[in-house]
Motif scaffolding. Sequence first.
Motif, PDB file in Angstrom:
ATOM      1  N   GLN A 454       0.810  -1.088  -0.052  1.00  0.00           N
ATOM      2  CA  GLN A 454       0.109  -0.198  -0.184  1.00  0.00           C
ATOM      3  C   GLN A 454       0.863   1.347   0.054  1.00  0.00           C
ATOM      4  O   GLN A 454       0.511   2.231  -0.326  1.00  0.00           O
ATOM      5  N   SER A 455       2.145   1.178   0.593  1.00  0.00           N
ATOM      6  CA  SER A 455       2.832   2.380   0.287  1.00  0.00           C
ATOM      7  C   SER A 455       3.905   2.547  -0.711  1.00  0.00           C
ATOM      8  O   SER A 455       4.372   3.699  -1.104  1.00  0.00           O
ATOM      9  N   ARG A 465      -4.331   1.340  -5.714  1.00  0.00           N
ATOM     10  CA  ARG A 465      -4.017   2.352  -4.477  1.00  0.00           C
ATOM     11  C   ARG A 465      -4.931   2.108  -3.545  1.00  0.00           C
ATOM     12  O   ARG A 465      -4.668   1.954  -2.422  1.00  0.00           O
ATOM     13  N   GLU A 466      -6.326   2.162  -3.833  1.00  0.00           N
ATOM     14  CA  GLU A 466      -7.364   2.012  -2.704  1.00  0.00           C
ATOM     15  C   GLU A 466      -7.398   0.636  -2.360  1.00  0.00           C
ATOM     16  O   GLU A 466      -7.663   0.184  -1.210  1.00  0.00           O
ATOM     17  N   GLY A 467      -7.415  -0.341  -3.209  1.00  0.00           N
ATOM     18  CA  GLY A 467      -7.636  -1.522  -2.964  1.00  0.00           C
ATOM     19  C   GLY A 467      -6.344  -2.111  -1.895  1.00  0.00           C
ATOM     20  O   GLY A 467      -6.877  -2.717  -0.907  1.00  0.00           O
ATOM     21  N   GLN A 469      -4.859  -0.347   0.185  1.00  0.00           N
ATOM     22  CA  GLN A 469      -5.279   0.482   1.503  1.00  0.00           C
ATOM     23  C   GLN A 469      -6.227  -0.149   2.338  1.00  0.00           C
ATOM     24  O   GLN A 469      -6.252  -0.430   3.460  1.00  0.00           O
ATOM     25  N   ARG A 470      -7.423  -0.657   1.394  1.00  0.00           N
ATOM     26  CA  ARG A 470      -8.573  -1.302   2.209  1.00  0.00           C
ATOM     27  C   ARG A 470      -8.185  -2.577   2.574  1.00  0.00           C
ATOM     28  O   ARG A 470      -8.716  -2.925   3.563  1.00  0.00           O
ATOM     29  N   GLU A 473      -6.285  -2.070   5.663  1.00  0.00           N
ATOM     30  CA  GLU A 473      -7.376  -1.568   6.632  1.00  0.00           C
ATOM     31  C   GLU A 473      -7.820  -2.613   7.365  1.00  0.00           C
ATOM     32  O   GLU A 473      -8.150  -2.765   8.477  1.00  0.00           O
ATOM     33  N   LEU A 490     -15.438 -10.155   2.113  1.00  0.00           N
ATOM     34  CA  LEU A 490     -15.203  -8.837   1.244  1.00  0.00           C
ATOM     35  C   LEU A 490     -13.837  -8.894   0.802  1.00  0.00           C
ATOM     36  O   LEU A 490     -13.443  -8.439  -0.202  1.00  0.00           O
ATOM     37  N   LEU A 494     -12.470  -8.297  -2.963  1.00  0.00           N
ATOM     38  CA  LEU A 494     -11.756  -7.260  -3.386  1.00  0.00           C
ATOM     39  C   LEU A 494     -10.422  -7.845  -3.992  1.00  0.00           C
ATOM     40  O   LEU A 494      -9.899  -7.283  -4.924  1.00  0.00           O
TER      41      LEU A 494
ATOM     42  N   MET B  87     -17.183  -3.076  -8.118  1.00  0.00           N
ATOM     43  CA  MET B  87     -16.169  -2.921  -6.748  1.00  0.00           C
ATOM     44  C   MET B  87     -15.272  -1.623  -6.946  1.00  0.00           C
ATOM     45  O   MET B  87     -14.897  -1.009  -6.012  1.00  0.00           O
ATOM     46  N   LEU B  91     -14.859   1.484  -4.177  1.00  0.00           N
ATOM     47  CA  LEU B  91     -13.650   1.896  -3.645  1.00  0.00           C
ATOM     48  C   LEU B  91     -13.602   3.552  -3.858  1.00  0.00           C
ATOM     49  O   LEU B  91     -13.206   4.044  -2.884  1.00  0.00           O
ATOM     50  N   ARG B 115     -19.014  -1.032   1.436  1.00  0.00           N
ATOM     51  CA  ARG B 115     -18.751  -1.873   2.483  1.00  0.00           C
ATOM     52  C   ARG B 115     -17.416  -1.194   3.303  1.00  0.00           C
ATOM     53  O   ARG B 115     -16.915  -1.614   4.275  1.00  0.00           O
ATOM     54  N   PHE B 116     -16.697  -0.299   2.620  1.00  0.00           N
ATOM     55  CA  PHE B 116     -15.597   0.127   3.252  1.00  0.00           C
ATOM     56  C   PHE B 116     -15.920   1.811   4.168  1.00  0.00           C
ATOM     57  O   PHE B 116     -16.975   2.309   3.881  1.00  0.00           O
ATOM     58  N   LYS B 119     -13.776   7.931   3.512  1.00  0.00           N
ATOM     59  CA  LYS B 119     -12.416   8.606   3.802  1.00  0.00           C
ATOM     60  C   LYS B 119     -12.750  10.184   3.794  1.00  0.00           C
ATOM     61  O   LYS B 119     -11.959  10.667   4.272  1.00  0.00           O
ATOM     62  N   ARG B 147       3.780   8.656  -3.213  1.00  0.00           N
ATOM     63  CA  ARG B 147       3.263   7.385  -3.996  1.00  0.00           C
ATOM     64  C   ARG B 147       2.292   6.582  -2.680  1.00  0.00           C
ATOM     65  O   ARG B 147       2.353   7.194  -1.573  1.00  0.00           O
ATOM     66  N   GLY B 148       1.685   5.652  -3.328  1.00  0.00           N
ATOM     67  CA  GLY B 148       0.812   4.761  -2.381  1.00  0.00           C
ATOM     68  C   GLY B 148      -0.023   5.510  -1.478  1.00  0.00           C
ATOM     69  O   GLY B 148      -0.949   6.572  -2.028  1.00  0.00           O
ATOM     70  N   ASN B 149      -0.039   5.125  -0.258  1.00  0.00           N
ATOM     71  CA  ASN B 149      -0.971   6.112   0.896  1.00  0.00           C
ATOM     72  C   ASN B 149      -0.606   7.627   0.881  1.00  0.00           C
ATOM     73  O   ASN B 149      -1.311   8.055   1.676  1.00  0.00           O
ATOM     74  N   LYS B 150       0.400   7.877   0.517  1.00  0.00           N
ATOM     75  CA  LYS B 150       0.819   9.430   0.733  1.00  0.00           C
ATOM     76  C   LYS B 150       0.700   9.839  -0.545  1.00  0.00           C
ATOM     77  O   LYS B 150       1.112  11.280  -0.620  1.00  0.00           O
TER      78      LYS B 150
END
Lengths: 610, 230
Positions: A454-455, A465-467, A469-470, A473, A490, A494, B87, B91, B115-116, B119, B147-150
């Motif tokens: 995810q990073s 990206r979102e996948g 991270q989810r 999570e 889920l 996913l 899906m 997201l 289901r998430f 944010k 990148r990624g989550n940042k």
Amino acid sequence: MQTKLVKNRKDSDKIVISISSGTCGQARGSLNLVEAFKKAIKGRENKISIKVTGCHGFCNAEPNVVIFPNEVFYSNLKPEDAAKIVEATLKGEIVNDLLYQENNKRFTHFNDIPFYKAQLRTLLGDNPLIDPVNIDDYLAQGGYKSLVKALKMEPGKIIEEIKRSGLRGRGGAGFPTGLKWEIVRKQKGDIKYIICNGDEGDPGAYMDRSILESNPHLVIEGMIIGAYAMGATEGWLYVRNEYPLAVKNLLVALNQTRKQGLLGNNILNSRFNFDIKMAKGAGAFVCGEETALIASIEDKRGMPKQRPPFPAQQGLFGKPTNINNVETWADVTRIIDKGADWFAGIGTKTSKGTKIFSLVGKIKNSGLVEVPMGITLDKIVFDIGGGAQSGKEVKAIQNGGPSGGCIPKELFNLPVDYESLTSAGAIMGSGGMIVMDENTCMVDTAKYFTNFLQSESCGKCVTCREGTQRMYEILNNITEGNGQEEDLTLLEDLGKVVKEVSLCGLGQTAPNPLLSTLRYFKDEYLAHIKEKKCPAGVCKALIRYTISVETCTGCGLCKKNCPQDAIEGEKKKLHVIEEDKCIKCGICFDVCKSNAVNKITGKEGVLCLK
Amino acid sequence: MPKVKIDGLEFDAPEKWSVLEVARFLGLEIPTLCYNEGLSAWGGCRLCLVEIGTGDRTKLVTSCTYPAEEGLVVKTSSKRVVNARKMVLELLIAQCPTSRTLQDLAAKMGLKQVRFKPKWEKCIYCGLCVRMCEEQMMAKAIGFTNRGNKLKINTPFNKTSDECRRCGACMYICPVCTVRCEGANPKDVLCGRCENSLQPTCIDINDSYNCWMGLKGECGTCAKEKLTVK
Ligand SMILES: Cc1cc2nc3c(=O)[nH]c(=O)nc-3n(C[C@H](O)[C@H](O)[C@H](O)COP(=O)(O)O)c2cc1C
């Protein structure tokens, strides 16, 4: 020409001490050892010499030396051992207590050691014989013989040979190399590029680093052959900047190659012109992906592009480009030298030749292992690797880097080839193999790799990206005891979508750690969710430490070591952990000599595995 | 001219057309988010997925980037495609529930659950603004950082950019920041207003350019309003 190239045969009666000194060896002090050996041989250089080489592959035995011509192997050396070894060697004796030892047995020769014995080191085998910054050493091992041979062949014949060998890319996806070369050769245009992918972004993997550091010419030679076969004019070596030794050795090697007329204009009077440039990566995992890597060489942001067009059609600077992994290029050199039949004779029906793995994790003999394709995981983990560290049971391996999958030990009779690994939910990847024992929590493992992904996702496509991270999570929720059973459905839904919808290989493989652990270790997931239990005793939110009334001797060791002052008790009396202060670091558990500290998990407080 | 077969229709596609262009030309609907005719195809939002191939050798590809090549067989709304798109949208909408563009798509595609955890972000990183700035405004004032989550879209070093002419094209093209949907109850993530009110929804009758209120349909309740007024 050939005679000119092989003029430097070694004089074989001289004793040579070959010191393993790759990045890993240096980290374990091999440079001090080199100094000590230099001192020890002073005045006797005519009889004995030292050679500072790249990595010999056996991490657990670093720093180590091999003494030629008898191939005596000394392991885990300290500088003070140097003099002893030199004296004994000159007398023709062996220093017994410095020999490598396994299961109470000592081994004298390099090749008798179980770690090396079951390997087939066609690529790594020359490492102890080669000083990487000295091209003469490479020539003495028959270096650039393949190039001389190739330059006399029709380019089409070379591609035919590579196709017949059955070589498939070692960078991960396993695409047939000969086929890729043919596509590039057929493209119209004067300018074509080739690239060597030495990004190696997988944590815990260092196969490519080791080849580049220890035997750079093996890769360069393969590249020149490939360039000639495909009609490429320029090559690029892409190496991550975190590999300073590899960068240095490659630059030295490239200069030497140019001086010898093996790179540049009119290579070996063949009228073929080709040179190699170097690009340094900044250490993003995604930059190993070919289209992102190309963008990175072009000074753009390392983001993958949707294929088609493939690099073979429109790659670097918009020109046809062939990109291969370090190990693939090295294999090319060997194939041209020994022939396609030799290569095709090793391995299984669909996967030929050898593959290098970095065998790491909870294993006795960690290191780089080169094995024939088709060998079983059992052989790698137990025969070569010696099984888990003392007293533990191996539980699974994680193969193929961060986006590889976990394979449980019940499936260790699986042959190592592209198809078998994929069908088991893992991938060949570039060859990272991480061994896990019973103290590893599989949910935590999946979470760990998903966190990495995810990073490292470039963020371009939504699913990756979102996948990721989810997925992270939800996995994190589960390890903290907040998971629901629906989460598993889920996650599975996913994971499947992320796999089939993502833009590049990163997203397409990112769900592997999750899906493979869910497939083989669902009981662990359910234990976390339903019973709030982490059977391996890893997930901090689900474990507690207590001290047993019967066994505590009141020695006070735990109290002394506790960083939180969370343990109370008088000397020789029962000690108690205050739960609200405890951060579950586990130090008391580790230091207690009488096994009185218990790690428990779950609502009804079950003991975790020791 | 490459011959392609798309949802059973045979078509001789002009050279260099993408599958999306063919589909739109034939009037087949494929949802998109990061695609814009005036900009290079990006392939980031994954909503324009279609299934290509035949038998069990089919795969999902993004139609905005995939060339209409000879012999290609395409399905634009198979079950596999629809499930995957849902899906993807789930997201996206969990990332940014206040986008009317996303809410409309959700209503239209029949997305019933998210289901998430929402944010409430303000950007879905579709990159339209970056491409707009570079390709049409020739400014290259903004780009992706980290990148990624940042991941962020930003000016270099987060400083006021000398390259930026304040033309506003980035905001104009943004599917998230200009047209907000406050929905009936944003806490539920899915507004669903358009869909829950009478069919057909405003999305089917009006697009952003011909909303009867001249409000570009921000309220999302066009269909209902329309009925009461009449
Ligand atoms: C996220 C990601 C990371 C990758 N990293 C590497 C790498 O470090 N080294 C490498 O050779 N190939 C890597 N690859 C594979 C390359 O994209 C490409 O397939 C490979 O370099 C082709 O060479 P081969 O045919 O010799 O395997 C990576 C792929 C992905 C999707």
